[in-house]
Design an enzyme around this catalytic site. Sequence first.
Site: not given
Length: 308
Positions: A130, A187, A190, A210, A238, A241, A245
């Site tokens: 990251d 679906c 999210c 976000c 957060c 989402c 799922c």
Amino acid sequence: MSNKKKSNNEIIKDIFKDYGIEYCGIAPVKFDENLKKILKKREEDGFLSGMEEKDIEKRLDATLIMEDAKSLIVAAFPYYIGEIENSNLSCYCRGYDYHIVVRGIMENICSKIKEKFTKKENLKTEIFVDNGPLVDRHLAYLSGIGFFGLNGSIITEKYGSYVFIGYIVTNLDIEKDEPINKTCLKCKKCIKNCPGNALLDNYNMNAKKCLSYITQKKGELTEIEKNVMKKNKIIFGCDICQKVCPHNKNIEYTNIEEFKNNIIKNLNIDEINQISNREFKRKYFDRAFSWRGKGIIKRNLEIMEEKD
């Protein structure tokens, strides 16, 4: 019993499995023009958070990191330990800092790779967790580790999207893997449940909306941003989402001890007010939420205390 010689691809994956890492794949070092178009469009639309590498070319070509790079070794590190009620921290930063944990595992793996390929002269490896310029999730997709969800996350069969992605740039030539020919269920849960309405309908997102970004944003927050944070009672990150799922239902828990032990469920304003910046760094240096410093955490906790 077969005496067939193992490929470099198989040898690498066996080494990762020895360290308990099941999801590993090999990606090419350069990416197609399609990703470049996507990144340019996001830039033009003002959808980037500003935390990404600014030079798009560096996000597309690993030979700009290592001139003689031949392969990208990509792996997924699971971190899910189940739901914790009333926590004000995202689940990814309740355990030890994934940057430290994943890097430690991959450093050991790189040592084993160099032992295994002693005949390869000047074997080079460079680890990123990251903190590299390349698009981590795109690498994970290309390497066949998982498939994309509409929320932009990479989804694995066993651990859902609760995985950290790490990659190794190397000049070792390794047989490349293929992406999984699969999509999420689409679906749109999210998208419908995103607190800041950051998720769009085409695997795209406005990162600046976000909630995870908002909690890490420097400076003053707008009233809209404050309200989003207060409504969801979260001071860093957060998970919404991911929580909604369907691909994250009945997933397995992490097998990585550092993500299971010494969990921090909450931070509170009284403690943060009582410690100095130096004490904050000393106490929380090994937690992913500490990278923004005490000031951002204090601001977010104070927002939670505000009266509507």
